[in-house]
Motif scaffolding. Structure first.
Motif, PDB file in Angstrom:
ATOM      1  N   GLY A 123       0.742  -1.266   0.162  1.00 10.69           N
ATOM      2  CA  GLY A 123      -0.063  -0.058  -0.048  1.00 10.69           C
ATOM      3  C   GLY A 123       0.668   1.332   0.070  1.00 10.69           C
ATOM      4  N   HIS A 124       1.937   1.109   0.423  1.00 12.29           N
ATOM      5  CA  HIS A 124       2.804   2.356   0.590  1.00 12.29           C
ATOM      6  C   HIS A 124       3.365   2.876  -0.935  1.00 12.29           C
ATOM      7  CE1 HIS A 124       5.621  -1.069  -0.017  1.00 12.29           C
ATOM      8  NE2 HIS A 124       6.540  -0.011  -0.288  1.00 12.29           N
ATOM      9  N   LEU A 125       2.928   1.992  -1.904  1.00 10.93           N
ATOM     10  CA  LEU A 125       3.523   2.547  -3.220  1.00 10.93           C
ATOM     11  C   LEU A 125       2.296   3.160  -3.885  1.00 10.93           C
ATOM     12  CD1 LEU A 125       5.003  -0.745  -4.615  1.00 10.93           C
ATOM     13  CD2 LEU A 125       6.230   1.365  -3.609  1.00 10.93           C
ATOM     14  N   VAL A 126       1.161   3.157  -3.392  1.00  7.07           N
ATOM     15  CA  VAL A 126      -0.115   3.720  -4.251  1.00  7.07           C
ATOM     16  C   VAL A 126      -0.893   4.877  -3.136  1.00  7.07           C
ATOM     17  CG1 VAL A 126      -2.378   3.229  -5.082  1.00  7.07           C
ATOM     18  CG2 VAL A 126      -0.610   1.529  -5.001  1.00  7.07           C
ATOM     19  N   ARG A 127      -0.950   6.130  -3.863  1.00  2.91           N
ATOM     20  CA  ARG A 127      -1.655   6.953  -3.133  1.00  2.91           C
ATOM     21  C   ARG A 127      -3.229   6.859  -2.996  1.00  2.91           C
ATOM     22  NH1 ARG A 127      -1.793  13.431  -4.385  1.00  2.91           N
ATOM     23  NH2 ARG A 127      -3.173  12.325  -6.259  1.00  2.91           N
ATOM     24  N   THR A 128      -3.821   6.952  -4.281  1.00  2.00           N
ATOM     25  CA  THR A 128      -5.088   6.541  -4.428  1.00  2.00           C
ATOM     26  C   THR A 128      -5.220   5.411  -5.445  1.00  2.00           C
ATOM     27  OG1 THR A 128      -5.948   8.759  -3.899  1.00  2.00           O
ATOM     28  CG2 THR A 128      -7.153   7.427  -5.359  1.00  2.00           C
ATOM     29  N   LEU A 129      -6.131   4.608  -5.131  1.00  2.00           N
ATOM     30  CA  LEU A 129      -6.564   3.488  -6.119  1.00  2.00           C
ATOM     31  C   LEU A 129      -8.118   3.532  -6.433  1.00  2.00           C
ATOM     32  CD1 LEU A 129      -6.501   0.811  -7.674  1.00  2.00           C
ATOM     33  CD2 LEU A 129      -6.755  -0.574  -5.501  1.00  2.00           C
ATOM     34  N   VAL A 130      -8.418   3.865  -7.679  1.00  2.00           N
ATOM     35  CA  VAL A 130      -9.895   3.976  -8.141  1.00  2.00           C
ATOM     36  C   VAL A 130      -9.798   2.237  -8.861  1.00  2.00           C
ATOM     37  CG1 VAL A 130     -11.528   4.747  -9.736  1.00  2.00           C
ATOM     38  CG2 VAL A 130      -9.813   6.314  -8.294  1.00  2.00           C
ATOM     39  N   ALA A 131     -10.526   1.600  -8.121  1.00  2.00           N
ATOM     40  CA  ALA A 131     -10.617  -0.013  -8.752  1.00  2.00           C
ATOM     41  C   ALA A 131     -12.271   0.020  -9.282  1.00  2.00           C
ATOM     42  CB  ALA A 131     -10.663  -0.863  -7.635  1.00  2.00           C
ATOM     43  N   HIS A 132     -12.295  -0.028 -10.583  1.00  2.00           N
ATOM     44  CA  HIS A 132     -13.387   0.254 -11.392  1.00  2.00           C
ATOM     45  C   HIS A 132     -13.995  -1.557 -11.864  1.00  2.00           C
ATOM     46  CE1 HIS A 132     -15.724   0.960 -15.271  1.00  2.00           C
ATOM     47  NE2 HIS A 132     -16.145   1.787 -14.473  1.00  2.00           N
ATOM     48  N   GLU A 133     -14.857  -1.957 -11.339  1.00  2.00           N
ATOM     49  CA  GLU A 133     -15.643  -3.186 -11.580  1.00  2.00           C
ATOM     50  C   GLU A 133     -14.740  -4.127 -11.503  1.00  2.00           C
ATOM     51  OE1 GLU A 133     -18.475  -3.170 -14.693  1.00  2.00           O
ATOM     52  OE2 GLU A 133     -19.198  -1.222 -14.195  1.00  2.00           O
ATOM     53  N   PRO A 134     -14.327  -4.791 -10.494  1.00  2.00           N
ATOM     54  CA  PRO A 134     -13.347  -5.882 -10.207  1.00  2.00           C
ATOM     55  C   PRO A 134     -13.968  -7.057 -10.137  1.00  2.00           C
ATOM     56  CG  PRO A 134     -13.648  -4.643  -7.898  1.00  2.00           C
ATOM     57  CD  PRO A 134     -14.211  -3.820  -9.055  1.00  2.00           C
ATOM     58  N   PRO A 135     -14.001  -8.057 -11.148  1.00  2.00           N
ATOM     59  CA  PRO A 135     -14.861  -9.152 -11.212  1.00  2.00           C
ATOM     60  C   PRO A 135     -14.266 -10.397 -10.304  1.00  2.00           C
ATOM     61  CG  PRO A 135     -13.322  -9.224 -12.837  1.00  2.00           C
ATOM     62  CD  PRO A 135     -13.097  -8.050 -12.142  1.00  2.00           C
ATOM     63  N   ALA A 136     -14.616 -10.049  -8.697  1.00  2.00           N
ATOM     64  CA  ALA A 136     -13.935 -10.856  -7.670  1.00  2.00           C
ATOM     65  C   ALA A 136     -15.153 -11.512  -7.208  1.00  2.00           C
ATOM     66  CB  ALA A 136     -13.500 -10.016  -6.521  1.00  2.00           C
ATOM     67  N   ALA A 137     -15.710 -12.643  -7.658  1.00  2.00           N
ATOM     68  CA  ALA A 137     -16.677 -13.514  -7.216  1.00  2.00           C
ATOM     69  C   ALA A 137     -17.120 -13.589  -5.672  1.00  2.00           C
ATOM     70  CB  ALA A 137     -16.833 -14.675  -8.068  1.00  2.00           C
ATOM     71  N   PRO A 138     -15.944 -14.018  -5.104  1.00  2.00           N
ATOM     72  CA  PRO A 138     -16.147 -14.563  -3.727  1.00  2.00           C
ATOM     73  C   PRO A 138     -16.800 -13.660  -2.706  1.00  2.00           C
ATOM     74  CG  PRO A 138     -14.011 -15.284  -4.509  1.00  2.00           C
ATOM     75  CD  PRO A 138     -14.558 -14.200  -5.358  1.00  2.00           C
TER      76      PRO A 138
END
Length: 297
Positions: A123-138
């Protein structure tokens, strides 16, 4: 009126990763100053899918890449499967090679799954993450049915080839609402109806249907690690994607993090401006992305 910055030419670079050589492109903005670089990542979509979106951020250094096993990023280990953890490690290497401190990331579809794995571990490498529609079924209540449908797509690909499997993928990706427990009685969609080949050419190297299908959709984001990370994590979905599998997953992950889902214009590929023959609403999408990124400053 201030003239927009000219669009920088992408500089292609490569780096060695575990079991692959990763190709990436850097559009270095002359006036970016201390502004974090912006990574635009997908999976299995390669860098060519972000040409339009990158053109809206000429004031920032923009980085795109080809995921392992796709286009210019060749696997060297002979493996036929990739995992979100492997993809996340590849992106980590790119960020570290840039040497510009924490970056902002817009990640779409399978790229959003991989970016969630990246933030959970680095996480220290990323300031902001915008995660658009991740197909994570669980993360879904109907995850067993969703995963069964994904497993059927993969099995169809191995058995019958790309056309029949991609037809099933299109039907599954566009299905709205919870999946029924048993879809075995559903008629198989006709590949020809989607302009897909009906004959099997014998190849089995499709990165979506073969390499990433099972590992990507079966990935469960680590909510505890994401909450503990210094990264601002924003889950997003397209307005037109409501109730489709990846948008439902985005909403469920947002809820697990105690955050609101950001609703973006258009659909799953809303940032596309003709890439792969697909069109979203790229101007409006880019404005929405910029607003979300600025809200974190």
């Amino acid at each position: 009126m201030t003239e927009p910055e000219p669009e920088p030419e992408p500089e292609s670079r490569t780096l060695d990763a575990r079991g692959a050589t990763i190709a990436y492109d850097v559009r270095a903005a002359a006036g970016a100053g201390d502004e974090p670089a912006l990574l635009l990542i997908g999976s299995p979509m390669d860098a060519s899918g972000f040409v339009t979106l990158a053109s809206h951020f000429t004031d920032r250094t923009v980085v795109t890449y080809d995921p392992r096993g796709v286009s210019r990023s060749k696997r060297t280990d002979g493996a036929t499967r990739s995992t979100p953890g492997e993809h996340a490690d590849d992106v980590r290497r790119i960020v570290e090679a840039l040497g510009k401190g924490p970056v902002d990331v817009f990640a779409s579809s399978g790229g959003a799954v991989n970016a969630l794995a990246l933030v959970a571990g680095h996480g220290h490498l990323v300031r902001t993450l915008v995660a658009h529609e991740p197909p994570a079924a669980p993360v879904l209540a109907d995850h067993r049915a969703v995963l069964a449908a994904c497993e059927d797509i993969h099995a169809t690909y191995l058995r019958e080839g790309m056309g029949p499997a991609m037809a099933k993928f299109i039907a599954v990706a566009g299905r709205r609402g919870p999946f029924p427990d048993d879809t075995s009685g559903d008629p198989a969609p006709d590949p020809a109806a989607f302009g897909l080949p009906t004959e099997d050419d014998g190849s089995r190297d499709d990165p979506l249907l073969g390499q990433n299908m099972l590992s990507c959709t079966a990935f469960r984001p680590d909510a505890d690690a994401l909450r503990a990370a210094p990264t601002r994590v924003v889950l997003a979905a397209g307005k037109e994607s409501a109730d489709e599998f990846p948008a439902r997953a985005a909403a469920a992950i947002a809820a697990s993090l105690g955050s609101e889902l950001a609703v973006f214009p258009s659909h799953h590929g809303g940032f596309l401006g003709g890439e792969f023959g697909q069109h979203g609403a790229p101007d409006e999408f880019a404005r929405a992305l910029r607003e979300v990124l600025l809200a974190g400053e």
